[in-house]
Design a protein around this motif. Structure first.
Motif: not given
Length: 253
Positions: A114-127, A165-168, A172-176, A229-235
């Motif tokens: 999520f941090h790498y591909e959806v949205e960059e996280l900050r301290k306190g963002d995860v519960v 969330f935006f479509a892209p 990524v969430i669906r790919d995860i 690692a780089p992945v092509d979620v559109r493949s």
């Protein structure tokens, strides 16, 4: 080594290993097994006492009640039970409180991707863990009380609200989820949606969970694999897997 000293050595090893893993089951078995009953006078008193203290610490954390996904809810964390604060490597998230072991491996993977591909996280963002008294027992958020769920940026994606969330990002969430083969479910697919929520969708002892965890841990040893690692979620292959799992999980809501 005599049989007497060997039993003493094994008993001490059991206690030390159990204490390190912070798991109550080895102590329970140790105290109640026929082998222990037969040898209870052969082992030093401090070994038996250490086992009993560790078992007592673990029992104080247990609620005796399951969360919706079948894992036992815990009353507290970092105090001898199964739920502990664990690091999330490669992110600003200093730690997340989850069930250690296989569950930890899976949920940390979700957070990192999520941090790498959806949205960059900050301290306190995860519960992670929340007290059984602080969750709504009939909703999927109650899985947090067993350490088997996390909320990512819950203030940005409040319960009951869709379309955060935006479509892209959704792709990524669906790919995860597909990469984890359905072991994890997204709260955005629930009847009462919670787009911040990701939780285990298998019961304790699941062979599928063990399979997925083995895959993730294997990737840790291979350069260019795993979260980051780089992945092509559109493949085509990945998109097909993501769509199929989405249909299954939505229909199960």
């Amino acid at each position: 080594m005599t049989s007497h000293s060997r039993r003493t050595f094994l008993a001490r090893a059991t206690v030390l290993a159990g204490a390190t893993a912070v798991a109550s089951l080895p102590f329970s078995e140790y105290l109640t097994s026929p082998a222990h009953a037969a040898d209870r006078w052969a082992e030093p008193k401090h070994v038996r006492d250490a086992a009993r203290r560790a078992l007592a610490r673990a029992e104080r954390t247990q609620s005796g009640k399951p969360s919706p996904n079948g894992w036992e809810m815990e009353l507290t964390t970092d105090k001898g039970g199964a739920v502990w604060t664990r690091p999330v490597p490669g992110t600003p998230v200093e730690g997340v409180t989850v069930r250690i072991g296989d569950v930890e491996t899976v949920l940390v993977h979700v957070i990192r991707r999520f941090h790498y591909e959806v949205e960059e996280l900050r301290k306190g963002d995860v519960v992670g863990w929340r007290s059984p008294d602080a969750v709504r027992r009939k909703l999927a958020e109650a899985n947090q009380a067993s350490g088997t769920a996390v909320q990512i940026r819950p203030g940005h994606y409040p319960s009951g609200v869709e379309g955060g969330f935006f479509a892209p990002q959704r792709m990524v969430i669906r790919d995860i989820l597909a990469e984890l083969e359905g072991v994890v479910r997204w709260g955005g697919d629930d009847r009462t949606p919670d787009e911040s929520l990701f939780y285990l969708d298998v019961k304790p002892g699941s062979p599928l969970l063990a399979k997925v965890v083995a895959k993730l841990r294997g990737w840790e040893k291979e350069p260019g694999k795993g979260a980051g690692a780089p992945v092509d979620v559109r493949s085509g292959k990945r998109r097909d897997a993501a769509r199929e799992l989405a249909r299954e999980q939505r229909s199960a809501a």
